[in-house]
Scaffold this motif. Structure first.
Motif, PDB file in Angstrom:
ATOM      1  N   LEU A 154       0.824  -1.203   0.000  1.00  0.00           N
ATOM      2  CA  LEU A 154       0.000   0.000   0.000  1.00  0.00           C
ATOM      3  C   LEU A 154       0.859   1.254   0.000  1.00  0.00           C
ATOM      4  O   LEU A 154       1.944   1.277   0.570  1.00  0.00           O
ATOM      5  N   VAL A 155       0.327   2.290  -0.608  1.00  0.00           N
ATOM      6  CA  VAL A 155       0.867   3.642  -0.532  1.00  0.00           C
ATOM      7  C   VAL A 155      -0.081   4.415   0.372  1.00  0.00           C
ATOM      8  O   VAL A 155      -1.300   4.254   0.263  1.00  0.00           O
ATOM      9  N   PHE A 156       0.451   5.245   1.256  1.00  0.00           N
ATOM     10  CA  PHE A 156      -0.422   6.028   2.132  1.00  0.00           C
ATOM     11  C   PHE A 156       0.162   7.421   2.347  1.00  0.00           C
ATOM     12  O   PHE A 156       1.367   7.633   2.192  1.00  0.00           O
ATOM     13  N   SER A 157      -0.697   8.343   2.695  1.00  0.00           N
ATOM     14  CA  SER A 157      -0.272   9.698   3.037  1.00  0.00           C
ATOM     15  C   SER A 157      -1.234  10.271   4.056  1.00  0.00           C
ATOM     16  O   SER A 157      -2.441  10.347   3.813  1.00  0.00           O
ATOM     17  N   VAL A 158      -0.704  10.650   5.209  1.00  0.00           N
ATOM     18  CA  VAL A 158      -1.485  11.256   6.281  1.00  0.00           C
ATOM     19  C   VAL A 158      -0.899  12.632   6.546  1.00  0.00           C
ATOM     20  O   VAL A 158       0.237  12.751   7.012  1.00  0.00           O
TER      21      VAL A 158
END
Length: 186
Positions: A154-158
Protein backbone atom coordinates in the motif's frame (compact mmCIF):
# COMPACT_ATOMS: atom_id res chain seq x y z
CA UNK A 1 47.10 29.18 -15.81
CA UNK A 2 50.14 27.89 -14.04
CA UNK A 3 48.13 26.66 -11.05
CA UNK A 4 48.72 23.17 -9.71
CA UNK A 5 45.79 20.96 -8.81
CA UNK A 6 46.41 19.68 -5.30
CA UNK A 7 43.27 17.70 -4.62
CA UNK A 8 39.85 16.83 -6.03
CA UNK A 9 37.00 15.95 -3.69
CA UNK A 10 34.09 14.02 -5.18
CA UNK A 11 30.59 14.08 -3.82
CA UNK A 12 29.07 11.02 -2.25
CA UNK A 13 26.74 9.18 -4.66
CA UNK A 14 23.27 10.72 -4.82
CA UNK A 15 21.68 7.61 -3.26
CA UNK A 16 23.81 8.13 -0.12
CA UNK A 17 22.98 11.83 0.03
CA UNK A 18 19.24 11.16 -0.31
CA UNK A 19 19.44 8.34 2.24
CA UNK A 20 21.07 10.68 4.76
CA UNK A 21 18.52 13.40 3.98
CA UNK A 22 15.48 11.12 4.32
CA UNK A 23 16.59 9.06 7.31
CA UNK A 24 17.53 12.12 9.36
CA UNK A 25 15.06 14.55 7.81
CA UNK A 26 18.00 16.83 6.99
CA UNK A 27 16.46 20.08 5.81
CA UNK A 28 19.78 21.70 4.80
CA UNK A 29 20.52 18.84 2.41
CA UNK A 30 17.00 19.14 0.95
CA UNK A 31 17.58 22.84 0.34
CA UNK A 32 20.90 22.17 -1.38
CA UNK A 33 19.37 19.46 -3.56
CA UNK A 34 16.59 21.73 -4.82
CA UNK A 35 19.19 24.35 -5.72
CA UNK A 36 21.23 21.63 -7.47
CA UNK A 37 18.18 20.63 -9.50
CA UNK A 38 17.78 24.23 -10.57
CA UNK A 39 21.44 24.49 -11.55
CA UNK A 40 21.60 21.23 -13.50
CA UNK A 41 18.16 21.13 -15.10
CA UNK A 42 16.72 24.64 -14.73
CA UNK A 43 17.71 28.26 -15.01
CA UNK A 44 20.20 28.49 -12.16
CA UNK A 45 21.13 27.24 -8.73
CA UNK A 46 18.20 28.80 -6.88
CA UNK A 47 15.29 27.42 -4.92
CA UNK A 48 12.87 28.97 -7.41
CA UNK A 49 14.60 27.33 -10.39
CA UNK A 50 14.67 23.99 -8.57
CA UNK A 51 10.98 24.26 -7.71
CA UNK A 52 10.20 24.70 -11.42
CA UNK A 53 12.12 21.46 -12.13
CA UNK A 54 10.29 19.66 -9.29
CA UNK A 55 6.93 20.89 -10.56
CA UNK A 56 7.68 19.55 -14.07
CA UNK A 57 8.63 16.19 -12.54
CA UNK A 58 5.36 16.08 -10.62
CA UNK A 59 3.43 16.78 -13.83
CA UNK A 60 5.31 13.91 -15.51
CA UNK A 61 4.24 11.70 -12.61
CA UNK A 62 0.59 12.57 -13.18
CA UNK A 63 0.25 14.71 -10.07
CA UNK A 64 -2.41 17.42 -10.27
CA UNK A 65 -0.23 20.49 -9.74
CA UNK A 66 -3.31 22.46 -8.67
CA UNK A 67 -2.87 20.50 -5.42
CA UNK A 68 0.78 21.54 -5.05
CA UNK A 69 2.56 24.74 -4.04
CA UNK A 70 6.34 24.53 -3.57
CA UNK A 71 8.24 27.30 -1.82
CA UNK A 72 11.38 25.51 -0.68
CA UNK A 73 13.15 22.16 -0.78
CA UNK A 74 12.78 21.16 2.85
CA UNK A 75 9.05 21.66 3.34
CA UNK A 76 9.65 24.13 6.16
CA UNK A 77 8.07 27.11 4.40
CA UNK A 78 4.59 27.69 5.78
CA UNK A 79 3.26 28.42 2.29
CA UNK A 80 4.12 24.97 0.92
CA UNK A 81 0.96 23.08 0.07
CA UNK A 82 0.44 19.47 -0.94
CA UNK A 83 -2.66 17.36 -0.82
CA UNK A 84 -2.50 13.81 0.49
CA UNK A 85 -3.78 12.70 -2.94
CA UNK A 86 -0.85 14.44 -4.66
CA UNK A 87 1.68 12.84 -2.31
CA UNK A 88 0.09 9.39 -2.72
CA UNK A 89 0.05 9.77 -6.52
CA UNK A 90 3.75 10.65 -6.53
CA UNK A 91 4.63 7.74 -4.21
CA UNK A 92 2.61 5.33 -6.36
CA UNK A 93 4.30 6.57 -9.53
CA UNK A 94 7.74 6.12 -7.96
CA UNK A 95 7.01 2.40 -7.52
CA UNK A 96 7.06 2.04 -11.32
CA UNK A 97 10.57 3.39 -11.68
CA UNK A 98 13.55 1.17 -12.31
CA UNK A 99 15.38 2.74 -9.35
CA UNK A 100 12.47 2.45 -6.90
CA UNK A 101 14.27 0.01 -4.59
CA UNK A 102 17.11 2.52 -4.22
CA UNK A 103 14.66 5.28 -3.31
CA UNK A 104 12.61 3.09 -0.96
CA UNK A 105 15.75 2.12 0.96
CA UNK A 106 16.35 5.81 1.75
CA UNK A 107 13.14 6.03 3.77
CA UNK A 108 13.13 5.46 7.53
CA UNK A 109 11.90 2.02 8.60
CA UNK A 110 9.34 2.01 11.43
CA UNK A 111 10.79 0.84 14.74
CA UNK A 112 14.27 0.50 13.22
CA UNK A 113 15.96 3.70 12.03
CA UNK A 114 15.80 7.35 11.13
CA UNK A 115 12.91 9.52 12.23
CA UNK A 116 10.77 6.39 12.70
CA UNK A 117 13.24 4.57 14.98
CA UNK A 118 11.08 4.94 18.08
CA UNK A 119 7.71 4.80 16.36
CA UNK A 120 5.36 1.84 15.81
CA UNK A 121 7.57 -0.54 17.76
CA UNK A 122 5.87 -3.78 18.76
CA UNK A 123 3.26 -3.36 16.03
CA UNK A 124 2.89 -5.05 12.62
CA UNK A 125 4.30 -1.84 11.08
CA UNK A 126 7.70 -2.29 12.77
CA UNK A 127 10.30 -3.41 10.27
CA UNK A 128 7.64 -3.11 7.56
CA UNK A 129 6.43 0.46 7.08
CA UNK A 130 8.79 2.84 5.30
CA UNK A 131 7.85 6.49 5.40
CA UNK A 132 8.88 10.10 5.43
CA UNK A 133 7.86 12.32 8.29
CA UNK A 134 7.28 16.04 8.22
CA UNK A 135 6.80 18.30 11.20
CA UNK A 136 6.17 22.00 11.74
CA UNK A 137 4.69 23.66 14.80
CA UNK A 138 1.25 23.45 13.13
CA UNK A 139 1.67 20.35 10.96
CA UNK A 140 2.64 16.71 11.15
CA UNK A 141 2.71 14.16 8.35
CA UNK A 142 3.69 10.63 7.54
CA UNK A 143 3.63 9.24 4.01
CA UNK A 144 5.12 6.11 2.51
CA UNK A 145 4.70 2.41 1.93
CA UNK A 146 3.50 -0.53 4.01
CA UNK A 147 2.81 -4.21 3.34
CA UNK A 148 -0.45 -5.61 4.73
CA UNK A 149 -0.87 -8.87 6.63
CA UNK A 150 -1.90 -10.61 3.40
CA UNK A 151 1.01 -9.24 1.35
CA UNK A 152 -0.63 -6.27 -0.37
CA UNK A 153 1.67 -3.30 -0.86
CA UNK A 154 0.00 0.00 0.00
CA UNK A 155 0.87 3.64 -0.53
CA UNK A 156 -0.42 6.03 2.13
CA UNK A 157 -0.27 9.70 3.04
CA UNK A 158 -1.48 11.26 6.28
CA UNK A 159 -1.21 15.05 6.41
CA UNK A 160 -2.43 16.80 9.55
CA UNK A 161 -2.36 20.52 10.22
CA UNK A 162 -3.97 23.42 11.99
CA UNK A 163 -3.02 25.91 14.68
CA UNK A 164 -4.58 23.72 17.38
CA UNK A 165 -2.78 20.54 16.29
CA UNK A 166 -1.00 18.70 19.09
CA UNK A 167 2.04 17.09 17.43
CA UNK A 168 2.31 14.19 19.92
CA UNK A 169 -1.36 13.33 19.42
CA UNK A 170 -0.95 13.58 15.65
CA UNK A 171 2.01 11.20 15.70
CA UNK A 172 0.12 8.69 17.83
CA UNK A 173 -2.74 8.81 15.32
CA UNK A 174 -0.32 8.34 12.40
CA UNK A 175 1.31 5.40 14.17
CA UNK A 176 -2.10 3.83 14.82
CA UNK A 177 -2.98 4.25 11.13
CA UNK A 178 0.35 2.71 10.09
CA UNK A 179 -0.17 -0.28 12.40
CA UNK A 180 -3.78 -0.68 11.22
CA UNK A 181 -2.68 -0.71 7.57
CA UNK A 182 0.04 -3.29 8.33
CA UNK A 183 -2.49 -5.46 10.17
CA UNK A 184 -5.18 -5.16 7.49
CA UNK A 185 -6.15 -7.80 4.95
CA UNK A 186 -7.59 -5.94 1.94
Amino acid sequence: EGATLLHTEYSAPLRRIVRHMNKRSDNFTAEMLIKGLGKEFGRGGTTTAGAVVERAFLVDCGVDVAEVRLRDGSGLHYRNRLSAAAVARLLRELTTREDFSVYQATLPLAGVDGTLRWRMRDTPAAGNLRGKTGTLSIASSLSGYVTTANGQKLVFSVLMNGSSLDIATARRAQDAIGALLARSRP
